[in-house]
Design a protein around this motif. Sequence first.
Motif, mmCIF file in Angstrom:
data_model
loop_
_atom_site.group_PDB
_atom_site.id
_atom_site.type_symbol
_atom_site.label_atom_id
_atom_site.label_comp_id
_atom_site.label_asym_id
_atom_site.label_seq_id
_atom_site.Cartn_x
_atom_site.Cartn_y
_atom_site.Cartn_z
ATOM 1 N N TYR A 44 2.946 -2.325 5.704
ATOM 2 C CA TYR A 44 3.722 -1.110 5.959
ATOM 3 C C TYR A 44 2.854 0.122 5.740
ATOM 4 O O TYR A 44 2.865 1.050 6.547
ATOM 5 N N ASP A 45 2.081 0.135 4.659
ATOM 6 C CA ASP A 45 1.209 1.278 4.371
ATOM 7 C C ASP A 45 0.124 1.434 5.432
ATOM 8 O O ASP A 45 -0.246 2.551 5.788
ATOM 9 N N GLN A 49 1.273 5.484 8.668
ATOM 10 C CA GLN A 49 0.373 6.445 8.050
ATOM 11 C C GLN A 49 1.111 7.715 7.657
ATOM 12 O O GLN A 49 1.844 8.280 8.450
ATOM 13 N N GLN A 50 0.867 8.130 6.439
ATOM 14 C CA GLN A 50 1.467 9.348 5.920
ATOM 15 C C GLN A 50 0.373 10.230 5.325
ATOM 16 O O GLN A 50 -0.565 9.728 4.718
ATOM 17 N N PHE A 89 -6.885 2.512 3.541
ATOM 18 C CA PHE A 89 -7.712 3.302 4.458
ATOM 19 C C PHE A 89 -8.788 2.423 5.088
ATOM 20 O O PHE A 89 -9.069 2.529 6.285
ATOM 21 N N PHE A 90 -9.379 1.536 4.290
ATOM 22 C CA PHE A 90 -10.399 0.611 4.797
ATOM 23 C C PHE A 90 -9.811 -0.244 5.920
ATOM 24 O O PHE A 90 -10.415 -0.391 6.980
ATOM 25 N N ALA A 91 -8.618 -0.784 5.712
ATOM 26 C CA ALA A 91 -7.967 -1.608 6.735
ATOM 27 C C ALA A 91 -7.604 -0.766 7.958
ATOM 28 O O ALA A 91 -7.772 -1.221 9.104
ATOM 29 N N GLN A 92 -7.139 0.461 7.738
ATOM 30 C CA GLN A 92 -6.788 1.339 8.859
ATOM 31 C C GLN A 92 -8.016 1.640 9.705
ATOM 32 O O GLN A 92 -7.943 1.664 10.933
ATOM 33 N N GLU A 93 -9.151 1.862 9.065
ATOM 34 C CA GLU A 93 -10.367 2.172 9.801
ATOM 35 C C GLU A 93 -10.815 0.960 10.618
ATOM 36 O O GLU A 93 -11.249 1.102 11.758
ATOM 37 N N PRO A 115 -4.415 9.723 7.808
ATOM 38 C CA PRO A 115 -5.676 8.969 7.789
ATOM 39 C C PRO A 115 -6.357 8.881 9.156
ATOM 40 O O PRO A 115 -7.577 8.976 9.241
ATOM 41 N N THR A 116 -5.596 8.753 10.227
ATOM 42 C CA THR A 116 -6.206 8.686 11.557
ATOM 43 C C THR A 116 -6.894 9.995 11.919
ATOM 44 O O THR A 116 -7.987 9.999 12.479
#
Length: 164
Positions: A44-45, A49-50, A89-93, A115-116
């Motif tokens: 979910y996190d 993204q927030q 953030f690592f996973a989002q990147e 984060p994006t």
Amino acid sequence: MGNTRDQVGKVGLFLASGVFRTAFYVCVALLIFWLGKSAYQFGYDVFNQQAVSPGAGQEVTVVIPDGASTYDVAKILKSKGLIQDSLVFFAQEKLSTYKGQMKAGTYLLSTAYTPTRIMGILAGDEEQAGVSSDDGTNAAADTGSDASSDGAADTAAGEGESGQ
């Protein structure tokens, strides 16, 4: 008398093993529940993204050193209060279009950025950086483009004069 003692021992052993077995199953069920809840929250996190502080936010200067890994960048951003979780953030990147594109340098970021958007700025994406960058990069780019067009006009004028 020995026979009674053996029967009581067997009953006690049977009850004790049943209690321990039940306690073991309860612990396994709680562990599975906790793992599922943690995995759901992490996912979910990552996908929801927030910004740390929506609204105006606070501007923060961030220095990304040469050779910094994605996780190092995430730890720097976390220490500056720009993201909530380094691992997220690592996973989002890794899942984003900016995978492996973040560059070293000094950046002016805001806690109101998602984060994006932070990844886009660190990757040098003009659409992301041009919105509200106060570090002078856009002014320099505009000046550079004006200077090059003025230079081209001067060159064209010079060629016109030499041709007559």
